[in-house]
Design an enzyme around this catalytic site. Structure first.
Site, PDB file in Angstrom:
ATOM      1  N   CYS A 133     -13.082   2.706   4.599  1.00  0.00           N
ATOM      2  CA  CYS A 133     -12.608   3.790   5.735  1.00  0.00           C
ATOM      3  C   CYS A 133     -12.238   5.283   4.997  1.00  0.00           C
ATOM      4  O   CYS A 133     -13.510   4.661   4.375  1.00  0.00           O
ATOM      5  CB  CYS A 133     -11.211   2.641   6.051  1.00  0.00           C
ATOM      6  N   ALA A 141      -9.155   5.301   3.055  1.00  0.00           N
ATOM      7  CA  ALA A 141      -8.384   4.654   1.846  1.00  0.00           C
ATOM      8  C   ALA A 141      -9.096   3.607   1.345  1.00  0.00           C
ATOM      9  O   ALA A 141      -9.208   3.145   0.502  1.00  0.00           O
ATOM     10  CB  ALA A 141      -7.139   4.428   1.655  1.00  0.00           C
ATOM     11  N   GLY A 142      -9.687   2.664   2.353  1.00  0.00           N
ATOM     12  CA  GLY A 142     -10.671   1.314   2.020  1.00  0.00           C
ATOM     13  C   GLY A 142      -9.612   0.259   1.326  1.00  0.00           C
ATOM     14  O   GLY A 142      -9.092  -0.866   0.736  1.00  0.00           O
ATOM     15  N   ILE A 143      -8.358  -0.088   2.530  1.00  0.00           N
ATOM     16  CA  ILE A 143      -7.733  -0.977   3.339  1.00  0.00           C
ATOM     17  C   ILE A 143      -7.778  -1.883   3.773  1.00  0.00           C
ATOM     18  O   ILE A 143      -6.974  -2.421   4.349  1.00  0.00           O
ATOM     19  CB  ILE A 143      -6.467  -0.579   1.581  1.00  0.00           C
ATOM     20  N   GLY A 144      -6.973  -0.170   5.385  1.00  0.00           N
ATOM     21  CA  GLY A 144      -6.740  -1.085   6.210  1.00  0.00           C
ATOM     22  C   GLY A 144      -7.289  -1.275   7.181  1.00  0.00           C
ATOM     23  O   GLY A 144      -7.555  -2.646   7.616  1.00  0.00           O
TER      24      GLY A 144
END
Length: 404
Positions: A335, A337-340
């Site tokens: 996405c 940030a690559g976490i949510g």
């Protein structure tokens, strides 16, 4: 008199030294009078569980902890980490650490306690329990708050100037599972760095996914190098390029582009209702690989979608591609940030496989496993609820198929 004055003036300093900047969870009044009764509890801590009564009401029920040690953590986060659902102040329940003497020398560092929680917590839900859980959103929020974030301290990454390659300075790849790029000059540690982690899949399958941030102008070449190096059959992008501010740069060409040593060709573009599919060929020298790129654009900024249906359909399409690409590398998901949203997609994917194979699902354990691999995965309580909604929707599909 002078001696007494000196002692009085020193006393606040002594007390200050004993302060640990972790606020203890509130204890019953009988135990909260002195520090020692807090440190040496009279009884084991309890956590609130829930049962759904025959009338469908959510009833709290005191039960022993689900895992070896209840979570003593509520993480206080900063910057991008500070979103609704994940910005509870950091608290440490000293009672879960057992008898500690003296107060300052706590034998279990909070990272160790957090890791023990992430590796042992779980709540297996039958199909009916999954439906009940979706109906009790406040209880899912409470469960989510207990999960340690496991964010990385920048000091853990010993690479000079790695900050230039991070979209958000507080969102970093966990060192143990991070993707290493193979550079032409191995002594240049920065050229090995990309903000990406290998993520285990269903049943602990190694390197089932890669979770990464949205490429930046100076990391696009690194991104394509990773796609090539890992032989990834699918890229899933769950962000617009811009949502108030830049979330990701346009990292693919209209027809043909060269990114470092990797040439990218766009063979076809297919517009679906909620996402766009591009069939790509990537080349390096005389070798080539096919890659499918899904761009999911209907996820609203700072919210969760109204319906889980489009994400579920995307997940099923990607799973089909994965099955049809045996022997190839991880599915890359990003996405901003690559976490949510990335965490939501991967958690849903793993959970659906578990439902299909076992008829039960343990979303708590899945999210904990994701956070061991990459800190902060599934970022807010709303996203945690959304994962349960998507799993419940998949469960109703499985039930309908079984009837047919």
């Amino acid at each position: 008199i002078l001696k007494e004055k000196i002692q009085l003036s020193l006393r606040p300093e002594k007390e200050k030294k004993q302060e640990i900047h972790l606020s203890p969870l509130p204890l019953p009044t009988s135990q909260s009078k002195t520090t020692s009764s807090m440190v040496q509890p009279e009884q084991a801590p309890k956590v609130v569980n829930v049962v759904v009564d025959p009338q469908g009401q959510c009833v709290p029920e005191l039960k022993p902890p689900l895992c070896a040690s209840p979570s003593p953590f509520r993480m206080k986060s900063v910057g991008l980490q500070e979103r609704r659902g994940s910005n509870v102040s950091l608290t440490l329940d000293m009672s879960s650490l057992g008898s500690i003497e003296p107060f300052v020398t706590v034998p279990t560092p909070r990272e160790k306690v957090a890791m023990e929680y992430l590796q042992s917590a779980g709540r297996i839900l039958t199909r009916q329990q999954l439906r009940d859980a979706v109906a009790c959103s406040h209880l899912l929020q409470t469960e989510f708050m207990e999960i340690p974030m496991n964010f990385v301290d920048p000091k853990e990454i010993d690479i000079p100037s790695h900050g230039t390659k991070n979209r958000y300075k507080t969102i970093l790849p966990n060192p143990l599972s991070r993707v290493y790029l193979k550079p032409k000059n191995p002594s240049d540690s920065l050229s090995t760095y990309i903000n990406a982690n290998y993520i285990r899949g269903y049943g602990g399958k190694e390197k089932a996914f890669i979770a990464t941030q949205g490429p930046m102008i100076n990391t696009v070449n690194d991104f394509w190098q990773m796609v090539w190096q890992e032989d990834s059959p699918v890229i899933v992008m769950i962000t617009k390029l811009k949502e108030k501010n830049e979330k990701c740069v346009l990292y693919w060409p209209e027809k043909r582009g060269i990114y470092g040593k990797v040439e990218v060709l766009v063979n076809s573009v297919q517009e679906c209702k909620n996402y766009t599919i591009r069939q790509l060929t990537i080349k390096q020298g005389s070798q080539s690989q096919s890659v499918k790129h899904y761009w999911y654009t209907s996820w609203p900024d700072h919210k969760t979608p109204d319906s889980a249906q489009p994400l579920l359909q995307l997940m099923l399409d990607v799973e089909e591609d994965r099955v049809e690409s045996p022997g190839r590398g991880p599915v890359i998901v990003h996405c901003s940030a690559g976490i949510g949203r990335t965490g939501c997609f991967i958690a849903t994917s793993i959970g659906c496989q578990q439902l299909k194979e076992e008829g039960v699902v343990d979303a708590l354990s899945i999210v904990c496993q994701l956070r061991v691999d990459r800190g902060g995965m599934v970022q807010t309580s709303e996203q945690y609820e959304f994962v349960h909604h998507a799993l419940s929707l998949y469960e109703s599909r499985l039930s309908a198929e079984a009837v047919q």
